[in-house]
Design a protein around this motif. Structure first.
Motif, PDB file in Angstrom:
ATOM      1  N   LEU A 119      -0.416  52.067 -69.430  1.00 50.40           N
ATOM      2  CA  LEU A 119      -0.708  51.090 -70.493  1.00 50.40           C
ATOM      3  C   LEU A 119       0.475  50.913 -71.435  1.00 50.40           C
ATOM      4  CD1 LEU A 119      -4.334  52.296 -71.381  1.00 50.40           C
ATOM      5  CD2 LEU A 119      -3.713  50.362 -69.927  1.00 50.40           C
ATOM      6  N   ILE A 120       1.196  52.018 -71.695  1.00 44.41           N
ATOM      7  CA  ILE A 120       2.416  51.930 -72.509  1.00 44.41           C
ATOM      8  C   ILE A 120       3.492  52.794 -71.853  1.00 44.41           C
ATOM      9  CG2 ILE A 120       1.187  51.531 -74.689  1.00 44.41           C
ATOM     10  CD1 ILE A 120       1.732  54.468 -75.439  1.00 44.41           C
ATOM     11  N   ASP A 121       4.747  52.502 -72.167  1.00 49.99           N
ATOM     12  CA  ASP A 121       5.857  53.260 -71.565  1.00 49.99           C
ATOM     13  C   ASP A 121       5.939  54.682 -72.103  1.00 49.99           C
ATOM     14  OD1 ASP A 121       6.590  51.087 -70.077  1.00 49.99           O
ATOM     15  OD2 ASP A 121       8.028  50.331 -71.561  1.00 49.99           O
ATOM     16  N   ALA A 122       5.596  54.853 -73.379  1.00 48.92           N
ATOM     17  CA  ALA A 122       5.804  56.154 -74.026  1.00 48.92           C
ATOM     18  C   ALA A 122       4.529  56.998 -74.025  1.00 48.92           C
ATOM     19  CB  ALA A 122       6.305  55.947 -75.447  1.00 48.92           C
ATOM     20  N   ALA A 123       3.743  56.961 -72.929  1.00 45.98           N
ATOM     21  CA  ALA A 123       2.515  57.764 -72.871  1.00 45.98           C
ATOM     22  C   ALA A 123       2.878  59.248 -72.945  1.00 45.98           C
ATOM     23  CB  ALA A 123       1.754  57.473 -71.579  1.00 45.98           C
ATOM     24  N   GLY A 124       2.238  59.981 -73.854  1.00 47.57           N
ATOM     25  CA  GLY A 124       2.495  61.423 -73.984  1.00 47.57           C
ATOM     26  C   GLY A 124       3.684  61.755 -74.865  1.00 47.57           C
ATOM     27  N   LEU A 125       4.276  60.741 -75.526  1.00 43.73           N
ATOM     28  CA  LEU A 125       5.443  60.969 -76.394  1.00 43.73           C
ATOM     29  C   LEU A 125       5.163  60.397 -77.780  1.00 43.73           C
ATOM     30  CD1 LEU A 125       8.232  59.780 -73.911  1.00 43.73           C
ATOM     31  CD2 LEU A 125       7.637  62.157 -74.440  1.00 43.73           C
ATOM     32  N   TYR A 126       5.635  61.100 -78.804  1.00 51.13           N
ATOM     33  CA  TYR A 126       5.512  60.568 -80.160  1.00 51.13           C
ATOM     34  C   TYR A 126       6.350  59.292 -80.286  1.00 51.13           C
ATOM     35  CZ  TYR A 126       3.321  64.948 -81.689  1.00 51.13           C
ATOM     36  OH  TYR A 126       2.476  66.015 -81.861  1.00 51.13           O
ATOM     37  N   ARG A 127       5.948  58.429 -81.219  1.00 52.53           N
ATOM     38  CA  ARG A 127       6.629  57.138 -81.381  1.00 52.53           C
ATOM     39  C   ARG A 127       8.059  57.329 -81.911  1.00 52.53           C
ATOM     40  NH1 ARG A 127       6.124  55.925 -87.006  1.00 52.53           N
ATOM     41  NH2 ARG A 127       4.424  57.100 -87.973  1.00 52.53           N
ATOM     42  N   ARG A 128       8.890  56.340 -81.609  1.00 52.79           N
ATOM     43  CA  ARG A 128      10.295  56.378 -82.047  1.00 52.79           C
ATOM     44  C   ARG A 128      10.598  55.293 -83.080  1.00 52.79           C
ATOM     45  NH1 ARG A 128      13.205  58.969 -77.808  1.00 52.79           N
ATOM     46  NH2 ARG A 128      11.993  60.839 -77.352  1.00 52.79           N
ATOM     47  N   ARG A 129       9.553  54.567 -83.493  1.00 53.70           N
ATOM     48  CA  ARG A 129       9.796  53.484 -84.462  1.00 53.70           C
ATOM     49  C   ARG A 129       8.636  53.424 -85.452  1.00 53.70           C
ATOM     50  NH1 ARG A 129       6.460  49.508 -82.715  1.00 53.70           N
ATOM     51  NH2 ARG A 129       5.806  49.583 -80.531  1.00 53.70           N
ATOM     52  N   GLY A 130       8.819  52.635 -86.489  1.00 55.79           N
ATOM     53  CA  GLY A 130       7.779  52.489 -87.504  1.00 55.79           C
ATOM     54  C   GLY A 130       6.594  51.681 -86.980  1.00 55.79           C
ATOM     55  N   VAL A 131       5.383  51.995 -87.462  1.00 59.55           N
ATOM     56  CA  VAL A 131       4.192  51.225 -87.079  1.00 59.55           C
ATOM     57  C   VAL A 131       3.285  51.015 -88.289  1.00 59.55           C
ATOM     58  CG1 VAL A 131       4.089  51.976 -84.654  1.00 59.55           C
ATOM     59  CG2 VAL A 131       2.861  53.282 -86.390  1.00 59.55           C
ATOM     60  N   GLY A 132       2.510  49.946 -88.225  1.00 58.24           N
ATOM     61  CA  GLY A 132       1.478  49.692 -89.229  1.00 58.24           C
ATOM     62  C   GLY A 132       0.118  49.755 -88.568  1.00 58.24           C
ATOM     63  N   VAL A 133      -0.869  50.167 -89.336  1.00 58.05           N
ATOM     64  CA  VAL A 133      -2.250  50.216 -88.830  1.00 58.05           C
ATOM     65  C   VAL A 133      -2.903  48.876 -89.140  1.00 58.05           C
ATOM     66  CG1 VAL A 133      -4.467  51.421 -88.945  1.00 58.05           C
ATOM     67  CG2 VAL A 133      -2.335  52.694 -89.265  1.00 58.05           C
ATOM     68  N   MET A 134      -3.429  48.237 -88.088  1.00 57.36           N
ATOM     69  CA  MET A 134      -4.005  46.904 -88.244  1.00 57.36           C
ATOM     70  C   MET A 134      -5.532  46.971 -88.250  1.00 57.36           C
ATOM     71  SD  MET A 134      -1.225  45.031 -88.198  1.00 57.36           S
ATOM     72  CE  MET A 134      -1.807  43.360 -87.920  1.00 57.36           C
ATOM     73  N   ALA A 135      -6.153  46.126 -89.066  1.00 57.87           N
ATOM     74  CA  ALA A 135      -7.596  45.858 -88.959  1.00 57.87           C
ATOM     75  C   ALA A 135      -7.691  44.356 -88.796  1.00 57.87           C
ATOM     76  CB  ALA A 135      -8.333  46.327 -90.195  1.00 57.87           C
ATOM     77  N   GLY A 136      -7.858  43.906 -87.559  1.00 60.94           N
ATOM     78  CA  GLY A 136      -7.767  42.478 -87.262  1.00 60.94           C
ATOM     79  C   GLY A 136      -6.329  42.038 -87.459  1.00 60.94           C
ATOM     80  N   GLN A 137      -6.116  41.050 -88.322  1.00 57.69           N
ATOM     81  CA  GLN A 137      -4.754  40.537 -88.584  1.00 57.69           C
ATOM     82  C   GLN A 137      -4.116  41.200 -89.806  1.00 57.69           C
ATOM     83  OE1 GLN A 137      -3.203  38.325 -86.423  1.00 57.69           O
ATOM     84  NE2 GLN A 137      -5.041  38.874 -85.269  1.00 57.69           N
ATOM     85  N   GLN A 138      -4.854  42.087 -90.455  1.00 59.31           N
ATOM     86  CA  GLN A 138      -4.386  42.650 -91.723  1.00 59.31           C
ATOM     87  C   GLN A 138      -3.757  44.032 -91.511  1.00 59.31           C
ATOM     88  OE1 GLN A 138      -7.571  43.466 -94.429  1.00 59.31           O
ATOM     89  NE2 GLN A 138      -6.234  43.930 -96.154  1.00 59.31           N
ATOM     90  N   VAL A 139      -2.586  44.254 -92.110  1.00 58.72           N
ATOM     91  CA  VAL A 139      -1.978  45.594 -92.100  1.00 58.72           C
ATOM     92  C   VAL A 139      -2.641  46.392 -93.210  1.00 58.72           C
ATOM     93  CG1 VAL A 139       0.142  46.935 -92.377  1.00 58.72           C
ATOM     94  CG2 VAL A 139       0.226  44.711 -91.259  1.00 58.72           C
ATOM     95  N   ILE A 140      -3.355  47.482 -92.814  1.00 54.99           N
ATOM     96  CA  ILE A 140      -4.063  48.252 -93.850  1.00 54.99           C
ATOM     97  C   ILE A 140      -3.332  49.554 -94.187  1.00 54.99           C
ATOM     98  CG2 ILE A 140      -6.353  47.296 -93.334  1.00 54.99           C
ATOM     99  CD1 ILE A 140      -6.963  49.903 -91.792  1.00 54.99           C
ATOM    100  N   HIS A 141      -2.295  49.884 -93.407  1.00 54.69           N
ATOM    101  CA  HIS A 141      -1.592  51.148 -93.679  1.00 54.69           C
ATOM    102  C   HIS A 141      -0.247  51.140 -92.965  1.00 54.69           C
ATOM    103  CE1 HIS A 141      -0.589  55.360 -93.903  1.00 54.69           C
ATOM    104  NE2 HIS A 141      -0.789  55.548 -92.616  1.00 54.69           N
ATOM    105  N   MET A 142       0.814  51.420 -93.692  1.00 52.80           N
ATOM    106  CA  MET A 142       2.124  51.610 -93.057  1.00 52.80           C
ATOM    107  C   MET A 142       2.295  53.110 -92.818  1.00 52.80           C
ATOM    108  SD  MET A 142       3.638  48.919 -92.211  1.00 52.80           S
ATOM    109  CE  MET A 142       5.181  49.672 -91.703  1.00 52.80           C
TER     110      MET A 142
END
Length: 339
Positions: A119-142
């Protein structure tokens, strides 16, 4: 013995949280008494499907419980390939569930690898970039920066191994902190819920078969709101209270409820049933000649209260129809000195 962790997640134990822990403990105690091993295994199988359905539905997967069951049985299902892959991964992860230790980081990484394989390339690895938590179209947490993730997760695992908080509370704190850190590029929601189930199952195996996920799916907006509110307050108490309410509701629903208002006639019928029996045999044992009276005063109320069930439910008038006790009927008998 593990060292006391220097990292302490911020949380407050409110009276509401304590009351829910007590209520859940009491309900789980009742459920433990009422659940024999065979029934526990059967329930676990049914509820595992409901758990997977709930967890993936939260993430937008459209497959039904019937389709998930079909995939489990190796049948071909016509659905988007990615959604089928998500289900296969979830089934594979739950097969390994018993082997993982909640406080072991490599087990968490392996679980993510299995859940997100293909499903993703980095399965089993911690992320290497910043991410935001989405609820629908809204970013609820950086989420925190990627370079802090390994350190934050190490602190969280150290805390989990050392904490003396009740597992119901500790598992909810871990779940919230995990979602706050958001350690993976994708799959954080399903991993957080899986890991909370794992922590709870180590406290009582019954939790492995209780589908909290399906209730969270029904209260999805509240789930995200509880995460947001905990982040706003820098205190995971709102999330702990929400999760404990979901667990309490699920455990309460899972506990067989027996209607105490069983008439003497229905009680006689329950005591008379041995295995599967037809109407004539039951009337004979009960010494009843009036078929209409038997149906109205004995059979129909017992069926309506789910104390007995038909062996051929889709053909209620079949001449081959027989009746047998349900789990609820057996439980009533045990409580009232029969069976």
């Amino acid at each position: 013995m593990s060292q006391k962790s220097s990292y302490q997640p911020p949380y407050t134990i409110t009276p509401e949280i304590l009351n829910r822990v007590a209520a859940i403990s009491e309900a789980v105690g009742r459920l433990t008494v009422l659940t024999d091993q065979a029934r526990a295994l059967r329930l676990r199988g049914i509820n595992r499907i409901r758990t997977i359905h709930g967890s993936l539905a939260i993430e937008g997967n459209s497959l039904s419980e019937a389709q998930i069951t079909a995939i489990l049985e190796g049948k071909h299902v016509i659905a988007p390939p990615r959604e089928v892959q998500e289900v296969k991964n979830a089934l594979a992860a739950y097969d390994r569930f018993e082997t993982w230790k909640p406080e072991t980081e490599k087990d968490l990484l392996e679980a993510h690898r299995i859940l997100m394989s293909g499903l993703i390339d980095a399965a089993g690895l911690y992320r290497r970039r910043g991410v935001g938590v989405m609820a629908g179209q809204q970013v609820i947490h950086m989420a925190p920066p990627a370079d802090r993730v390994p350190h934050l997760m190490a602190d969280l695992f150290d805390w989990l191994a050392a904490t003396d908080a009740h597992p119901l509370i500790a598992s909810s704190i871990f779940h919230y902190e995990f979602e706050f850190i958001h350690p993976f590029a994708d799959g954080n929601g399903r991993m957080g819920r899986l890991w909370q189930s794992l922590i709870l199952a180590r406290c009582n195996p019954l939790f492995a078969g209780i589908p909290v996920e399906s209730l969270i799916f029904e209260h999805q907006a509240e789930y995200y709101h509880a995460i947001q509110e905990s982040t706003r307050q820098t205190d995971s108490a709102p999330f702990i209270a929400f999760m404990l309410r979901m667990i309490l509701d699920t455990v309460t629903v899972s506990t067989p409820q027996v209607n105490p208002q069983v008439t003497p006639q229905v009680g006689e019928l329950l005591a008379a049933i041995q295995g599967e029996m037809g109407r004539e045999a039951l009337q004979f044992i009960l010494g009843l000649s009036d078929r209409k009276s038997f149906r109205e005063r004995y059979l129909k109320p017992a069926l309506a209260d789910s104390l007995i069930e038909m062996t051929i439910p889709d053909k209620p008038n079949s001449r081959l129809q027989k009746y047998r006790l349900t789990d609820k009927g057996r439980q009533w008998l045990e409580q009232h000195g029969g069976g």
